[in-house]
Design a protein around this motif. Sequence first.
Motif, PDB file in Angstrom:
ATOM      1  N   LYS A 151      -5.129 -10.821  16.586  1.00  0.00           N
ATOM      2  CA  LYS A 151      -6.443 -11.082  17.204  1.00  0.00           C
ATOM      3  C   LYS A 151      -7.628 -10.820  16.270  1.00  0.00           C
ATOM      4  O   LYS A 151      -8.731 -10.583  16.718  1.00  0.00           O
ATOM      5  CB  LYS A 151      -6.599 -10.273  18.503  1.00  0.00           C
ATOM      6  N   ASN A 152      -7.382 -10.864  14.946  1.00  0.00           N
ATOM      7  CA  ASN A 152      -8.480 -10.813  13.973  1.00  0.00           C
ATOM      8  C   ASN A 152      -8.877 -12.247  13.641  1.00  0.00           C
ATOM      9  O   ASN A 152      -8.538 -12.772  12.583  1.00  0.00           O
ATOM     10  CB  ASN A 152      -8.044 -10.100  12.683  1.00  0.00           C
ATOM     11  N   TYR A 153      -9.572 -12.886  14.578  1.00  0.00           N
ATOM     12  CA  TYR A 153      -9.796 -14.323  14.467  1.00  0.00           C
ATOM     13  C   TYR A 153     -10.694 -14.698  13.283  1.00  0.00           C
ATOM     14  O   TYR A 153     -10.502 -15.734  12.669  1.00  0.00           O
ATOM     15  CB  TYR A 153     -10.361 -14.871  15.783  1.00  0.00           C
ATOM     16  N   GLY A 154     -11.660 -13.853  12.953  1.00  0.00           N
ATOM     17  CA  GLY A 154     -12.533 -14.142  11.817  1.00  0.00           C
ATOM     18  C   GLY A 154     -11.752 -14.187  10.516  1.00  0.00           C
ATOM     19  O   GLY A 154     -11.900 -15.114   9.714  1.00  0.00           O
ATOM     20  N   ASP A 155     -10.872 -13.183  10.317  1.00  0.00           N
ATOM     21  CA  ASP A 155     -10.043 -13.137   9.108  1.00  0.00           C
ATOM     22  C   ASP A 155      -9.086 -14.325   9.084  1.00  0.00           C
ATOM     23  O   ASP A 155      -8.852 -14.925   8.036  1.00  0.00           O
ATOM     24  CB  ASP A 155      -9.234 -11.831   9.058  1.00  0.00           C
ATOM     25  N   LEU A 167      -9.510 -17.254  10.441  1.00  0.00           N
ATOM     26  CA  LEU A 167     -10.280 -18.459  10.137  1.00  0.00           C
ATOM     27  C   LEU A 167     -10.495 -18.581   8.636  1.00  0.00           C
ATOM     28  O   LEU A 167     -10.292 -19.646   8.040  1.00  0.00           O
ATOM     29  CB  LEU A 167     -11.633 -18.371  10.864  1.00  0.00           C
ATOM     30  N   SER A 168     -10.881 -17.477   8.005  1.00  0.00           N
ATOM     31  CA  SER A 168     -11.188 -17.533   6.578  1.00  0.00           C
ATOM     32  C   SER A 168      -9.914 -17.812   5.756  1.00  0.00           C
ATOM     33  O   SER A 168      -9.955 -18.535   4.769  1.00  0.00           O
ATOM     34  CB  SER A 168     -11.934 -16.268   6.164  1.00  0.00           C
ATOM     35  N   MET A 223       0.194 -29.222   6.720  1.00  0.00           N
ATOM     36  CA  MET A 223       0.394 -29.329   8.167  1.00  0.00           C
ATOM     37  C   MET A 223       0.362 -27.948   8.824  1.00  0.00           C
ATOM     38  O   MET A 223      -0.215 -27.777   9.893  1.00  0.00           O
ATOM     39  CB  MET A 223       1.737 -30.003   8.481  1.00  0.00           C
ATOM     40  N   GLU A 224       0.991 -26.955   8.176  1.00  0.00           N
ATOM     41  CA  GLU A 224       1.052 -25.613   8.768  1.00  0.00           C
ATOM     42  C   GLU A 224      -0.357 -25.060   8.950  1.00  0.00           C
ATOM     43  O   GLU A 224      -0.690 -24.518   9.999  1.00  0.00           O
ATOM     44  CB  GLU A 224       1.869 -24.665   7.882  1.00  0.00           C
ATOM     45  N   ALA A 225      -1.181 -25.222   7.907  1.00  0.00           N
ATOM     46  CA  ALA A 225      -2.546 -24.686   7.981  1.00  0.00           C
ATOM     47  C   ALA A 225      -3.368 -25.452   9.021  1.00  0.00           C
ATOM     48  O   ALA A 225      -4.125 -24.864   9.784  1.00  0.00           O
ATOM     49  CB  ALA A 225      -3.214 -24.741   6.612  1.00  0.00           C
ATOM     50  N   GLN A 226      -3.186 -26.781   9.062  1.00  0.00           N
ATOM     51  CA  GLN A 226      -3.934 -27.592  10.047  1.00  0.00           C
ATOM     52  C   GLN A 226      -3.566 -27.180  11.467  1.00  0.00           C
ATOM     53  O   GLN A 226      -4.433 -26.987  12.322  1.00  0.00           O
ATOM     54  CB  GLN A 226      -3.623 -29.082   9.856  1.00  0.00           C
ATOM     55  N   GLN A 227      -2.250 -27.044  11.714  1.00  0.00           N
ATOM     56  CA  GLN A 227      -1.796 -26.692  13.066  1.00  0.00           C
ATOM     57  C   GLN A 227      -2.245 -25.288  13.440  1.00  0.00           C
ATOM     58  O   GLN A 227      -2.659 -25.047  14.577  1.00  0.00           O
ATOM     59  CB  GLN A 227      -0.266 -26.813  13.156  1.00  0.00           C
ATOM     60  N   GLY A 228      -2.187 -24.376  12.469  1.00  0.00           N
ATOM     61  CA  GLY A 228      -2.623 -23.013  12.717  1.00  0.00           C
ATOM     62  C   GLY A 228      -4.093 -22.976  13.079  1.00  0.00           C
ATOM     63  O   GLY A 228      -4.513 -22.276  14.003  1.00  0.00           O
ATOM     64  N   MET A 229      -4.872 -23.763  12.343  1.00  0.00           N
ATOM     65  CA  MET A 229      -6.316 -23.829  12.579  1.00  0.00           C
ATOM     66  C   MET A 229      -6.596 -24.382  13.975  1.00  0.00           C
ATOM     67  O   MET A 229      -7.453 -23.860  14.697  1.00  0.00           O
ATOM     68  CB  MET A 229      -6.943 -24.742  11.516  1.00  0.00           C
ATOM     69  N   GLU A 230      -5.863 -25.426  14.380  1.00  0.00           N
ATOM     70  CA  GLU A 230      -6.047 -25.999  15.723  1.00  0.00           C
ATOM     71  C   GLU A 230      -5.714 -24.973  16.801  1.00  0.00           C
ATOM     72  O   GLU A 230      -6.439 -24.843  17.792  1.00  0.00           O
ATOM     73  CB  GLU A 230      -5.167 -27.240  15.896  1.00  0.00           C
TER      74      GLU A 230
END
Length: 165
Positions: free
Chosen positions: A103-107, A109-110, A123-130
Motif C-alpha cells: 500500500k505504498n502507492y506513491g513509491d 507509481l514511481s 506488459m508487466e509494468a503496463q498491467q501493474g500500472m493499470e
Amino acid sequence: SPHREEKGGKDRAKRALKKALVLDPMALRPRMALVELLLAEENYDSCIELLKHGIGEVGQGGLGGGAGVGGESNFIGVSFSYHAQGRLVILHTKLADVHTRNKNYGDALSCYHTALSMDAQSMEAQQGMERLEKIMRGGDLNETTENGDDHGYQDESSHSERNIF
C-alpha cells in the motif's frame, strides 16, 4: 506436523537462494524466487531490500560492461547495457508490485514509471500500472472491466468520430 515440514523446506530454499546470490549477485532467477517466497510471507521490507540491492548490482555491472576488451568492447558494451536494461525493468516492476501490495502507492507509481521509461512496451509494468491506478481510484482489484475501463475507451472513440463529421 506437515506445516512444520513445509516451513523447513521454505527455510532451506531461502538459504539455498541466498547462497546462490552470494555466488552470483547479478543472478536474476534466485533473487526473484527469494522475493516471491518473502512476498508470500508478507515480508515486504526484505523484498524491497533484495530488489533495491539487485538494482544496485545491475547498475554497477552495467557501467563497466565490456570496456577494455579491445576491438569488440563497443559491441559487448551495447549488448550488455541492453541486457542490463531488461533486468532493471524486471526488478523495478517487481519492486513496484511489492510497494503496491504494501500500500505504498506513491513509491509503486514511481517504480512503474521508471520501468516504463526504460521499456514502454513492458506488459508487466503496463498491467501493474493499470492495477495500481484502479486501486488509487478506489476500484476493486477483482472487479471486471465490463462497465469500467472499456466504457471509457468507447466514449473516446465515439467522441473522436463526432469530431470528424
